[in-house]
Write a protein that holds these residues in place. Sequence first.
Motif, mmCIF file in Angstrom:
data_model
loop_
_atom_site.group_PDB
_atom_site.id
_atom_site.type_symbol
_atom_site.label_atom_id
_atom_site.label_comp_id
_atom_site.label_asym_id
_atom_site.label_seq_id
_atom_site.Cartn_x
_atom_site.Cartn_y
_atom_site.Cartn_z
ATOM 1 N N SER A 157 96.455 26.934 86.042
ATOM 2 C CA SER A 157 96.120 28.194 85.384
ATOM 3 C C SER A 157 94.754 28.090 84.702
ATOM 4 C CB SER A 157 97.199 28.557 84.359
ATOM 5 O OG SER A 157 97.007 29.863 83.861
ATOM 6 N N LEU A 158 94.491 26.948 84.098
ATOM 7 C CA LEU A 158 93.180 26.728 83.478
ATOM 8 C C LEU A 158 92.079 26.766 84.530
ATOM 9 C CD1 LEU A 158 91.523 26.018 80.952
ATOM 10 C CD2 LEU A 158 91.938 23.596 81.463
ATOM 11 N N TYR A 159 92.359 26.171 85.680
ATOM 12 C CA TYR A 159 91.380 26.206 86.768
ATOM 13 C C TYR A 159 91.125 27.646 87.211
ATOM 14 C CZ TYR A 159 89.396 25.862 91.438
ATOM 15 O OH TYR A 159 88.594 26.036 92.544
ATOM 16 N N GLY A 160 92.194 28.405 87.374
ATOM 17 C CA GLY A 160 92.042 29.798 87.796
ATOM 18 C C GLY A 160 91.257 30.626 86.804
ATOM 19 N N TYR A 161 91.395 30.298 85.526
ATOM 20 C CA TYR A 161 90.705 31.064 84.485
ATOM 21 C C TYR A 161 89.231 30.693 84.382
ATOM 22 C CZ TYR A 161 89.797 33.272 79.974
ATOM 23 O OH TYR A 161 89.282 34.051 78.974
ATOM 24 N N THR A 162 88.911 29.433 84.604
ATOM 25 C CA THR A 162 87.546 28.962 84.351
ATOM 26 C C THR A 162 86.669 28.857 85.598
ATOM 27 O OG1 THR A 162 88.290 26.648 84.522
ATOM 28 C CG2 THR A 162 88.272 27.647 82.326
ATOM 29 N N THR A 163 87.270 28.767 86.773
ATOM 30 C CA THR A 163 86.459 28.548 87.972
ATOM 31 C C THR A 163 85.555 29.740 88.280
ATOM 32 O OG1 THR A 163 86.515 27.969 90.325
ATOM 33 C CG2 THR A 163 88.231 29.456 89.538
ATOM 34 N N LYS A 164 84.394 29.439 88.810
ATOM 35 C CA LYS A 164 83.470 30.487 89.253
ATOM 36 C C LYS A 164 83.724 30.872 90.709
ATOM 37 C CE LYS A 164 81.289 30.381 85.320
ATOM 38 N NZ LYS A 164 81.455 31.496 84.349
ATOM 39 N N ALA A 165 84.517 30.054 91.395
ATOM 40 C CA ALA A 165 84.828 30.341 92.796
ATOM 41 C C ALA A 165 85.725 31.567 92.896
ATOM 42 C CB ALA A 165 85.515 29.138 93.438
ATOM 43 N N ASN A 166 85.534 32.334 93.945
ATOM 44 C CA ASN A 166 86.360 33.516 94.181
ATOM 45 C C ASN A 166 87.619 33.091 94.937
ATOM 46 O OD1 ASN A 166 87.455 35.996 94.649
ATOM 47 N ND2 ASN A 166 85.814 36.745 95.965
ATOM 48 N N LEU A 167 88.750 33.140 94.257
ATOM 49 C CA LEU A 167 90.006 32.695 94.864
ATOM 50 C C LEU A 167 90.693 33.789 95.674
ATOM 51 C CD1 LEU A 167 91.504 30.663 91.855
ATOM 52 C CD2 LEU A 167 90.039 29.853 93.722
ATOM 53 N N ALA A 168 90.127 34.990 95.658
ATOM 54 C CA ALA A 168 90.754 36.109 96.367
ATOM 55 C C ALA A 168 90.893 35.827 97.860
ATOM 56 C CB ALA A 168 89.944 37.384 96.152
ATOM 57 N N LYS A 169 89.957 35.054 98.404
ATOM 58 C CA LYS A 169 89.986 34.778 99.841
ATOM 59 C C LYS A 169 91.194 33.934 100.245
ATOM 60 C CE LYS A 169 86.735 30.955 99.060
ATOM 61 N NZ LYS A 169 85.369 30.449 99.346
ATOM 62 N N PHE A 170 91.804 33.259 99.269
ATOM 63 C CA PHE A 170 92.984 32.451 99.567
ATOM 64 C C PHE A 170 94.281 33.247 99.413
ATOM 65 C CE2 PHE A 170 89.821 29.392 97.893
ATOM 66 C CZ PHE A 170 89.673 28.602 99.026
ATOM 67 N N GLY A 171 94.162 34.465 98.896
ATOM 68 C CA GLY A 171 95.347 35.254 98.597
ATOM 69 C C GLY A 171 96.251 35.489 99.788
ATOM 70 N N SER A 172 95.669 35.883 100.918
ATOM 71 C CA SER A 172 96.491 36.194 102.092
ATOM 72 C C SER A 172 97.226 34.959 102.598
ATOM 73 C CB SER A 172 95.616 36.781 103.209
ATOM 74 O OG SER A 172 94.582 35.880 103.569
ATOM 75 N N PHE A 173 96.574 33.802 102.548
ATOM 76 C CA PHE A 173 97.225 32.564 102.995
ATOM 77 C C PHE A 173 98.374 32.187 102.057
ATOM 78 C CE2 PHE A 173 92.851 32.220 104.615
ATOM 79 C CZ PHE A 173 93.106 32.025 105.960
ATOM 80 N N LEU A 174 98.149 32.367 100.766
ATOM 81 C CA LEU A 174 99.194 32.043 99.799
ATOM 82 C C LEU A 174 100.390 32.979 99.939
ATOM 83 C CD1 LEU A 174 96.935 31.356 96.684
ATOM 84 C CD2 LEU A 174 98.291 29.665 97.942
ATOM 85 N N ILE A 175 100.124 34.257 100.169
ATOM 86 C CA ILE A 175 101.216 35.215 100.346
ATOM 87 C C ILE A 175 102.012 34.896 101.607
ATOM 88 C CG2 ILE A 175 101.795 37.634 100.756
ATOM 89 C CD1 ILE A 175 101.000 36.995 97.890
ATOM 90 N N MET A 176 101.304 34.548 102.686
ATOM 91 C CA MET A 176 102.009 34.167 103.914
ATOM 92 C C MET A 176 102.844 32.911 103.688
ATOM 93 S SD MET A 176 99.452 34.956 107.134
ATOM 94 C CE MET A 176 98.055 34.026 106.491
ATOM 95 N N GLY A 177 102.285 31.966 102.946
ATOM 96 C CA GLY A 177 103.038 30.761 102.623
ATOM 97 C C GLY A 177 104.262 31.074 101.789
ATOM 98 N N LEU A 178 104.103 32.001 100.841
ATOM 99 C CA LEU A 178 105.222 32.407 99.995
ATOM 100 C C LEU A 178 106.337 33.038 100.823
ATOM 101 C CD1 LEU A 178 106.563 32.998 97.276
ATOM 102 C CD2 LEU A 178 105.156 35.063 97.120
ATOM 103 N N ILE A 179 105.956 33.924 101.731
ATOM 104 C CA ILE A 179 106.954 34.573 102.587
ATOM 105 C C ILE A 179 107.694 33.532 103.424
ATOM 106 C CG2 ILE A 179 107.273 36.149 104.540
ATOM 107 C CD1 ILE A 179 104.899 37.775 103.432
ATOM 108 N N GLY A 180 106.948 32.574 103.949
ATOM 109 C CA GLY A 180 107.568 31.513 104.737
ATOM 110 C C GLY A 180 108.543 30.684 103.920
ATOM 111 N N VAL A 181 108.167 30.366 102.693
ATOM 112 C CA VAL A 181 109.039 29.579 101.810
ATOM 113 C C VAL A 181 110.310 30.351 101.479
ATOM 114 C CG1 VAL A 181 109.254 28.659 99.463
ATOM 115 C CG2 VAL A 181 107.213 28.159 100.813
ATOM 116 N N VAL A 182 110.168 31.647 101.191
ATOM 117 C CA VAL A 182 111.337 32.473 100.859
ATOM 118 C C VAL A 182 112.298 32.550 102.038
ATOM 119 C CG1 VAL A 182 112.103 34.820 100.320
ATOM 120 C CG2 VAL A 182 110.149 33.838 99.108
ATOM 121 N N ILE A 183 111.754 32.811 103.228
ATOM 122 C CA ILE A 183 112.606 32.917 104.418
ATOM 123 C C ILE A 183 113.316 31.595 104.699
ATOM 124 C CG2 ILE A 183 112.601 33.235 106.925
ATOM 125 C CD1 ILE A 183 110.322 35.250 106.548
#
Length: 235
Positions: free
Chosen positions: A129-155
């Motif tokens: 969470s600290l990394y997400g708050y302080t990083t200058k990198a745009n993490l939005a580009k990883f969002g779709s991969f994380l959501i797909m991973g989440l769906i896979g984990v749930v299923i």
Amino acid sequence: MRWGNSATASQNTAVYDEGLRQHMLRVYNYMGLGLVITGLVAFFVGSTPALYVPIFSSPLKWVVMFAPLAFVMFFSFKINSLSAAAAQGMFWAFCAVMGLSMASIFLNFTGSSIARTFFISAAMFGVMSLYGYTTKANLAKFGSFLIMGLIGVVIASIVNIFLGSSVLQFAVSIIGILVFLGLTAWDTQSIKDQYAEHNGAEGNQKLAVMGALSLYLSFINIFQLLLSLTGQQDE
């Protein structure tokens, strides 16, 4: 004139930064209180045979197990029509229901392993969470991969409820922890980016509740998955 504009800009930046700081504190406070509610409910139910026996020895356990998912879906669809106070009340109710569904961990694992896993999960969550708050990198580009991973984990998790495969459970736990750690950083940055003074107090309070819910879910899942890997069974 240029100095005046610079001073005004600096003042506006300071006001925005203070507002953002208060907003993030509100998010973490909501999340923290939600975890306290969940823990208290889980411990109370898990240590009270008159409550956990009727629940976990009957088909009612399936209702308890899937009730949090129903809460999250309802929350997601209705958040725009809810007042900030109603959204906050729904969040507390959800945390209590989650505690009910997690009561079984006090029946299956030792108290020391639960405590140890909680603190390890808190450390992992805090770092991401600290990394997400302080990083200058745009993490939005990883969002779709994380959501797909989440769906896979749930299923995979739902399927494994019926299969009971230890190998699949191990794989789901490892992948799930990585996914939810990634979501922690991504959600933190999203919460930070969504804050805006023009949302108004009501709008920002609802954003804080939704942000707390997102981070709460990531933490709870990290904790549960890590506990399934490292928790010591209570014999």
